[in-house]
Scaffold this motif. Structure first.
Motif, PDB file in Angstrom:
ATOM      1  N   LEU A  60       1.094  -1.387   0.116  1.00  0.00           N
ATOM      2  CA  LEU A  60       0.186  -0.559   0.174  1.00  0.00           C
ATOM      3  C   LEU A  60       1.116   1.289  -0.596  1.00  0.00           C
ATOM      4  O   LEU A  60       0.539   2.608  -0.594  1.00  0.00           O
ATOM      5  N   SER A  61       1.904   1.271   1.067  1.00  0.00           N
ATOM      6  CA  SER A  61       2.421   2.484   0.632  1.00  0.00           C
ATOM      7  C   SER A  61       3.311   2.624  -0.134  1.00  0.00           C
ATOM      8  O   SER A  61       3.790   4.033  -1.236  1.00  0.00           O
ATOM      9  N   HIS A  62       3.790   1.737  -1.160  1.00  0.00           N
ATOM     10  CA  HIS A  62       4.223   2.037  -2.765  1.00  0.00           C
ATOM     11  C   HIS A  62       3.358   1.851  -3.639  1.00  0.00           C
ATOM     12  O   HIS A  62       3.693   3.604  -4.147  1.00  0.00           O
ATOM     13  N   LEU A  63       1.953   1.782  -3.465  1.00  0.00           N
ATOM     14  CA  LEU A  63       0.534   2.089  -4.403  1.00  0.00           C
ATOM     15  C   LEU A  63       0.356   3.614  -3.958  1.00  0.00           C
ATOM     16  O   LEU A  63      -0.080   4.142  -4.809  1.00  0.00           O
ATOM     17  N   LEU A  64       0.893   3.831  -3.196  1.00  0.00           N
ATOM     18  CA  LEU A  64      -0.445   5.308  -2.471  1.00  0.00           C
ATOM     19  C   LEU A  64       1.271   6.624  -2.443  1.00  0.00           C
ATOM     20  O   LEU A  64       1.415   7.207  -1.969  1.00  0.00           O
ATOM     21  N   GLU A  65       2.789   6.150  -3.073  1.00  0.00           N
ATOM     22  CA  GLU A  65       3.497   7.000  -2.752  1.00  0.00           C
ATOM     23  C   GLU A  65       3.085   7.920  -3.302  1.00  0.00           C
ATOM     24  O   GLU A  65       3.501   9.006  -2.880  1.00  0.00           O
ATOM     25  N   GLY A  66       2.701   8.579  -4.588  1.00  0.00           N
ATOM     26  CA  GLY A  66       2.033   9.932  -5.101  1.00  0.00           C
ATOM     27  C   GLY A  66       1.363  10.267  -4.261  1.00  0.00           C
ATOM     28  O   GLY A  66       0.570  11.684  -5.398  1.00  0.00           O
ATOM     29  N   VAL A  67       0.495  10.014  -3.450  1.00  0.00           N
ATOM     30  CA  VAL A  67      -0.632  10.851  -2.477  1.00  0.00           C
ATOM     31  C   VAL A  67      -0.202  10.950  -0.884  1.00  0.00           C
ATOM     32  O   VAL A  67       0.061  10.072  -0.161  1.00  0.00           O
ATOM     33  N   GLU A  68      -0.453  12.268  -1.003  1.00  0.00           N
ATOM     34  CA  GLU A  68      -0.633  12.056   0.688  1.00  0.00           C
ATOM     35  C   GLU A  68       0.670  12.280   1.297  1.00  0.00           C
ATOM     36  O   GLU A  68       1.722  11.190   0.868  1.00  0.00           O
ATOM     37  N   LYS A  69       1.510  13.437   2.243  1.00  0.00           N
ATOM     38  CA  LYS A  69       2.989  13.268   2.663  1.00  0.00           C
ATOM     39  C   LYS A  69       2.345  12.158   3.297  1.00  0.00           C
ATOM     40  O   LYS A  69       1.701  12.792   4.717  1.00  0.00           O
TER      41      LYS A  69
END
Length: 253
Positions: A60-69
């Motif tokens: 999840l961390s990898h897939l969400l890397e581009g959203v929310e800091k």
């Protein structure tokens, strides 16, 4: 215990190795299951659960890397790679409190996790160790109760709920614990965390029986909402054409 976590993050690789070699931690995972499975008849909260949650959380961390800091980036100005460290450590330590008590186990987990964080992060500068510790402890206590104030906490909250495949429910079900939780979990055949098209993440769930909807609609939905990351996650649950019978008879007692 081998966690089988692929990563190119060198800092994370070293921490994974330390966790895998920590015999005290491995024994506490086993003790968690003594309370959870042997004494309470609950689902797995030990080594297998830890491995599943850690892998799901980092995915999840990898897939969400581009959203929310991430919290460590936004508020503490550490590099992105530290976010994965927080997610990983929170995942492997989040259920240690089960060795104490099921009720409010997340709070006991915080106490026990602090000891291991000091061991695992022994060679980090004191300032970084303090930041990582604070972020991990927040994620741990937020995975079950409280408010997720960081992206890392939200990721753990969701990842914990993704360990819902039928293997986890088989032990309490076979031991005679027949309720909507065990029956619905037995209907979950497979859970995948994939790159989405409409949203960054799609969670695809395959079910053998409609009872599995309870896991998705009542349990996973609430965790996703609680995480604060609901805008970036799509959930698709598919039921096989021929439903598998789970129960032949049920009696109220």
């Amino acid at each position: 215990m081998k966690l089988n976590i692929p990563t190119e993050n060198e800092r994370l690789k070293r921490l994974i190795q330390r966790v895998e070699e920590d015999k005290e931690l491995e024994e506490l995972w086993r003790c968690s299951n003594v309370n959870a499975i042997d004494r309470l008849g609950f689902t797995d909260h030990g080594p297998v659960h830890v491995k599943i949650v850690a892998n799901a959380a980092l995915r999840l961390s990898h897939l969400l890397e581009g959203v929310e800091k991430p919290g460590v980036v936004e508020d503490h100005h550490l590099p992105q790679e530290y976010s994965e460290i927080v997610v990983f450590l929170a995942a492997v330590l989040h259920d240690l409190g089960m060795v104490v008590q099921r009720e409010e186990h997340e709070k006991y987990s915080v106490v026990l996790a602090h000891h291991f964080l000091q061991k695992l992060l022994y060679d980090y500068p004191p300032e970084e160790r303090a930041i990582i510790t604070s972020e991990v402890l927040h994620a741990i206590t937020s995975h079950y109760s409280g408010v997720c104030l960081t992206k890392e906490a939200g990721i753990l909250c969701i990842a914990d709920a993704l360990d819902m495949e039928k293997g986890r429910a088989r032990i309490p079900f076979d031991a005679g614990k027949v309720d909507i939780h065990s029956v619905s979990a037995l209907a979950i055949e497979n859970v995948e965390v994939l790159k989405g098209e409409k949203k960054p993440v799609v969670i695809r769930i395959k079910m053998s029986n409609s009872a599995g909807i309870f896991q998705v609609d009542q349990l996973l939905r609430e965790r996703i909402r609680k995480s604060g990351l609901q805008d970036y996650i799509e959930v698709i649950a598919e039921i096989s054409e021929t439903e598998k019978k789970i129960l032949h008879r049920f009696e109220l007692r």
